[in-house]
Design an enzyme around this catalytic site. Sequence first.
Site, short mmCIF file in Angstrom:
data_model
loop_
_atom_site.label_atom_id
_atom_site.label_comp_id
_atom_site.label_asym_id
_atom_site.label_seq_id
_atom_site.Cartn_x
_atom_site.Cartn_y
_atom_site.Cartn_z
N THR A 33 0.75 -1.37 0.04
CA THR A 33 0.35 -0.34 0.29
C THR A 33 1.44 1.49 0.22
O THR A 33 2.34 1.25 -0.47
CB THR A 33 -1.13 0.10 1.22
OG1 THR A 33 -2.06 1.05 0.83
CG2 THR A 33 -0.30 -0.14 2.83
N ASN A 34 0.46 2.56 0.06
CA ASN A 34 0.82 3.58 0.59
C ASN A 34 0.47 4.70 1.58
O ASN A 34 -0.55 4.32 2.56
CB ASN A 34 1.01 4.41 -1.24
CG ASN A 34 -0.36 4.19 -1.17
OD1 ASN A 34 -1.25 5.45 -0.38
ND2 ASN A 34 -1.37 3.98 -2.32
#
Length: 230
Positions: A33-34
């Site tokens: 994810t980020n």
Amino acid sequence: AALLAGPQPLSGRKVLITAGGTVERIDPVRYITNDSSGKMGFALAEAARDFGADVTLVCARTDEKPPGGVEIVRVESALDMYEAVTGRLSAFDAIVKAAAVADYRPLSKEDKKIKKKEDKLSLELVKNPDILQAVGEWKASHPGERQPFVIGFAAETGDLEKFAMDKLRRKNSDLIVANDVSEQGAGFAVDTNVVSIYGPEGLVEHIPLSAKRTVAERIWQIAAERMTRE
Ligand code: CTP
Ligand code: CA
């Protein structure tokens, strides 16, 4: 109170906002994810709601509590978000892509947890579809239909104007909201932002360090003016 009850900038408008960071599964317990917190997207949803819009929020991973009074569609991956957005295009007057969409996903999602074996493990990634670009392409190929006003985001380090204008053209967007994530108080996780808003003609407005809610209201004011002229 009657004196304040003028027409709202977005009354009668249906808007779709994407927020949060997409989650790209590797196996049942692991993912990529980020750093997106979802805060800018939520501020946009809240501001649109308060400006009188009917709001749909397509929401990927976030730790924030989404605003009340909006329709929420939960998604996990970029592919999920792609389907949620492209399946509803003609229903909206405006589409805002504040989500941080993963550019790549693991080529294969393992059904079972990957076991620890060799010293090296490589993960093969494939490109995700560009949702904003797909919206822009849909607009170009449906000139007669109700067309959503499209706002994209660009988090950059470096030549903000060049990258933003390049994205605006490539993705056929109406506005690009660009922020320099190397700047203090801008970008992920914080409650403030510093942005420059670009339109087809170039820089529309620079918004100095402000609460994300203030930035959101200004984005909608600019969008609302441009939507009525279309
Ligand atoms: N975006 C999208 N779908 C993707 C990637 C990005 O809809 N697969 C949208 C983002 O939500 C954002 C805009 O495109 O509104 C710009 O995203 P950004 O990551 O800045 O641009 P990219 O085109 O992915 O280019 P790069 O990451 O290389 O700068
Ligand atoms: Ca990207």
